[in-house]
Scaffold this motif. Structure first.
Motif, PDB file in Angstrom:
ATOM      1  N   ILE A   5       0.848  -1.207   0.000  1.00  0.00           N
ATOM      2  CA  ILE A   5       0.000   0.000   0.000  1.00  0.00           C
ATOM      3  C   ILE A   5       0.880   1.253   0.000  1.00  0.00           C
ATOM      4  CG2 ILE A   5      -1.908  -1.119   1.245  1.00  0.00           C
ATOM      5  CD1 ILE A   5      -0.995   0.495   3.769  1.00  0.00           C
ATOM      6  N   LEU A   6       0.301   2.343  -0.508  1.00  0.00           N
ATOM      7  CA  LEU A   6       0.998   3.633  -0.449  1.00  0.00           C
ATOM      8  C   LEU A   6       0.326   4.465   0.638  1.00  0.00           C
ATOM      9  CD1 LEU A   6       2.314   5.913  -3.211  1.00  0.00           C
ATOM     10  CD2 LEU A   6       0.647   6.872  -1.600  1.00  0.00           C
ATOM     11  N   ILE A   7       1.127   5.136   1.453  1.00  0.00           N
ATOM     12  CA  ILE A   7       0.583   5.976   2.521  1.00  0.00           C
ATOM     13  C   ILE A   7       0.737   7.436   2.094  1.00  0.00           C
ATOM     14  CG2 ILE A   7       0.692   6.590   4.967  1.00  0.00           C
ATOM     15  CD1 ILE A   7       2.049   3.783   5.397  1.00  0.00           C
ATOM     16  N   ALA A   8      -0.392   8.067   1.756  1.00  0.00           N
ATOM     17  CA  ALA A   8      -0.366   9.434   1.221  1.00  0.00           C
ATOM     18  C   ALA A   8      -0.444  10.448   2.353  1.00  0.00           C
ATOM     19  CB  ALA A   8      -1.517   9.623   0.231  1.00  0.00           C
ATOM     20  N   ASN A   9       0.525  10.403   3.258  1.00  0.00           N
ATOM     21  CA  ASN A   9       0.514  11.301   4.400  1.00  0.00           C
ATOM     22  C   ASN A   9       1.922  11.362   4.982  1.00  0.00           C
ATOM     23  OD1 ASN A   9      -0.522  12.791   6.814  1.00  0.00           O
ATOM     24  ND2 ASN A   9      -2.500  12.132   6.021  1.00  0.00           N
ATOM     25  N   ARG A  10       2.062  12.014   6.100  1.00  0.00           N
ATOM     26  CA  ARG A  10       3.372  12.201   6.738  1.00  0.00           C
ATOM     27  C   ARG A  10       3.186  12.121   8.254  1.00  0.00           C
ATOM     28  NH1 ARG A  10       4.372  16.643   9.256  1.00  0.00           N
ATOM     29  NH2 ARG A  10       6.570  16.686   8.697  1.00  0.00           N
TER      30      ARG A  10
END
Ligand code: ADP
Ligand code: ADP
Ligand code: MG
Length: 674
Positions: A5-10
């Motif tokens: 999965i890609l985590i679109a946050n920080r």
């Protein structure tokens, strides 16, 4: 289950999602901006893709680049975290169009709840109670002013597209309405690109109680009880807890059912939160009104994880992968009590002004990461302390993103135990290098209102007197900390080299040593005396105390001052010394009086030694032209070298000492003319 999965946050949420993914054997892809190139979330993920510049609009909101990164790395799904793109239905749709699973609700549910006005209209139909108000399409000022009259003052004007506590105006009387409306609409347009507003009754001293809901693709929906998030500043949450104190079983079931009805009304899938405002009636009963639905995982989800024993990110991944909810309603139980504190880089005494800087010291209490028992109801108690942090010691807090740097979550068998653990955990949280709200949070938690669960959104205002401008550690104790650290570091040097004994300090009968300390802009002189029997005595401003110090290791010291025993933790960061005690902390600066001697005497053209010492070097001769800051001479005192610099440009007219000379306190070293 997904492979990647890609985590679109920080920040903390990206790290937290990655932690659960790793436990489930799911690989993770991080995305990052320039400023975050070395951030913790980049390190904890398996892969990382750079997506742009520092400003969120150039990176974390660049959804085209995020989708490309997902494609390029072979990620099958995207977790949006909270904030940024998490409630953007276009992004959710774009993920679907690109063949990626958006780990969140369907775009239609986000859209339905995206506008507070539309959401209220929808909830009205579903029979969920609303705050009395107007949430229609007519935004004509005269019409809205009329509606405000009908509702009754005070009223609250809210941006329909608002969030994060912004785009709200409380209006107390009719004559202020039109101006407040215009100002609210300006902010709404600027912040959310949409100036549509709603008007509702301003509920005085309400509680904020929200229900965690979860839906799956099989049409099931459950609630995971409530959280009380009443403790707020500027309409933003500060402390959150679960369960809500004083909630009856009947009321809980009723609110849970209302929240599930709200979710079902929009075909909800995944994690969501239905926020209610609660008003206490004269008979002590609570009345609830729907406020808004947040179609994402909330910042404060860990308190729900702690009391239910379920990992909500695991639930999100399972549901997004098409699996049924991991538990049915009747299997969900509340176990104990949990409280979360949001640790932010900000200065509470300066109206919560955000702070930036380097986390020179970042120490947490003993803790574990996220809930360690996902799956069935807890077989064991959760860890007493959990820290969700997006930063490590040495990292910088930049001005580009949110000021929240971490969350501290505690669990206890009951509220009293959770509260005691919170106090201890905040006491043991040491952050040096920038302003934080840690000490403020501790005072809020200890305030009479919070301690007795007298919760409402006016709590911080009500407890002002004990929350702001609080005195830190008393000066003598702080000075004792500085001295304990100094003695220990000098002893460490000595033991390494038997020839480096500080004899002047030890052998003579009485020895005195002066410490120049700067605290809150004030200069203090602390004098330490070693008596004939070897005992130490500390004197500050005419008062004196016997002092005993001993190093305990790990920057901790056992200090007995005036017969009172304290454990202090002391950190040295450049010239600054941070001293932490059981009841507070203090940041001081130890001034090198010799280095600063020129500053004080500069105006008069005299450079004096405020401390006895020996001249070990002179870099100038009479007639030399010097510039401000230039090194003139070096003195040795207390086995330390101190450079004496020119306080301003000028010409050296006279040298009064030679190398090797002993100089008495106050002795003039050299003279400088314009
Ligand atoms: P946001 O989208 O910014 O979270 P909310 O509608 O959830 O906006 O409101 C945020 C906070 O503002 C609430 O938690 C509550 O403290 C306060 N608030 C909202 N509506 C009202 C109201 N009608 N009366 C009093 N306070 C309110
Ligand atoms: P929660 O209800 O989960 O506590 P917050 O309201 O504190 O969430 O918001 C979570 C994060 O998202 C914060 O960083 C907040 O600043 C940000 N945020 C929430 N809503 C918006 C919005 N509409 N626009 C911009 N930022 C938002
Ligand atoms: Mg809200």
């Amino acid at each position: 289950m997904f492979k990647k999965i890609l985590i679109a946050n920080r920040g903390e949420i990206a790290c937290r999602v990655a932690e659960t993914a790793r436990r489930l054997g799911v690989q993770t892809v991080a995305v990052y901006s320039d400023a975050d190139a070395h951030a913790k979330h980049v390190r904890v993920c398996d892969e990382a893709v750079h997506i742009g510049g520092n400003a969120a609009k150039d990176s974390y909101l660049q959804w085209q680049r995020i989708l490309e990164a997902a494609k390029a790395t072979g990620a099958q799904a995207v977790h949006p975290g909270y904030g940024f793109l998490s409630e953007n239905e276009e992004f959710a749709q774009a993920c679907a169009d690109a063949g990626l699973v958006f780990i969140g609700p369907p775009p239609s549910a986000i859209a339905a709840m995206g506008s507070k006005s539309a959401a209220k209209a929808l909830m009205e139909k579903a029979g969920v109670p609303l705050v009395p108000g107007y949430h229609g399409d007519n935004n004509d000022p005269a019409f809205l002013a009329e509606q405000a009259q009908r509702i009754g003052f005070p009223v609250l004007i809210k941006a329909s597209a608002g969030g994060g506590g912004r785009g709200m105006r409380k209006v107390d009387k009719p004559e202020d309405f039109v101006a407040a409306l215009a100002s609210c609409q300006r902010e709404a347009k600027a912040s959310f690109g949409d100036d549509h507003v709603l008007v509702e009754r301003y509920v005085t001293e309400p509680r904020h109680i929200e229900i965690q809901v979860f839906g799956d693709t099989q049409g099931q929906c459950v609630y995971l009880f409530e959280r009380d998030c009443s403790v707020q500043r500027r309409h933003q949450k500060v402390l959150e807890e679960a369960p809500a104190p004083g909630m009856s079983e009947a009321r809980r079931a009723e609110m849970g059912a209302a929240a599930v009805a709200a979710a079902k009304a929009v075909g909800y899938v995944g994690a969501g939160t239905v926020e209610f405002i609660a008003e206490e009636l004269a008979d002590g009963d609570l009345r609830f009104y729907f406020m808004e639905m947040n179609t994402r995982l909330q910042v404060e989800h860990p308190v729900t994880e702690a009391i239910t024993g379920h990992d909500l990110v695991e639930w999100q991944l399972r549901v997004a992968a098409g699996q049924p909810l991991p538990a049915q309603q009747h299997e969900l139980k509340i176990h104990g009590h949990a409280i979360e504190a949001r640790i932010c880089a900000e200065n509470p005494d300066a109206n919560f002004l955000p702070a930036t800087g380097t986390l020179s010291v970042l120490r947490w209490p003993a803790h574990v990461g996220f809930a360690r028992h996902a799956g069935a109801a807890p077989a064991q108690d959760p860890a007493p302390v959990r820290v969700d942090a997006g930063v490590r010691e040495g990292d910088a807090i930049s001005p580009y993103y949110d000021s929240m740097i971490a969350k501290l979550i505690v669990w206890g068998e009951n509220r009293a135990q959770a509260l005691a653990r919170l106090d201890a955990a905040l006491r043991d949280t040491h952050i040096v290098g920038l302003a934080t709200n840690v000490a403020f949070l501790r005072r809020v938690a200890a305030s009479p209102s919070f301690a007795t669960a007298d919760l409402d959104t006016a709590l911080i205002e009500r407890e002002r007197a004990v929350l702001f401008d609080a005195p830190g550690l008393p000066l003598p104790l702080a000075a004792a900390g500085v001295i304990a650290q100094k003695i220990a570091s000098e002893q460490a040097l000595e033991s390494a080299d038997p020839w480096s004994k500080r004899d002047g300090w030890r052998i003579h009968g009485t020895a005195r040593r002066r410490f120049d300390l700067q605290l809150g802009g004030q200069h203090h002189v602390a004098t330490l005396e070693r008596l004939h029997d070897g005992a130490l005595r500390l004197a500050i401003g005419g008062e004196q105390w016997p002092l005993v110090t001993r190093s305990l290791g790990d920057d901790r010291y056992d200090v007995v001052i005036g017969g009172e025993r304290h454990t202090l933790t002391v950190y040295l960061v450049g010239e600054r010394v941070a001293v932490y005690g059981a009841h507070g902390s203090q940041e001081l600066q130890e001034i090198d009086p010799i280095a600063h001697a020129g500053e004080a005497a500069g105006g008069a053209g005299r450079l004096t030694a405020p401390m006895p010492g020996k001249v070990i070097a002179i870099h100038v001769k009479p007639g030399d032209q010097v510039t401000a800051g230039q090194a003139l001479a070096v003195m040795e005192a207390m086995k330390m070298e101190h450079t004496i610099s020119a306080p301003r440009a000028g010409v050296v007219t006279e040298l009064l000492y030679a190398v090797g000379d002993q100089v008495a306190e106050g002795g003039e070293l050299l003279r400088l003319a314009e």
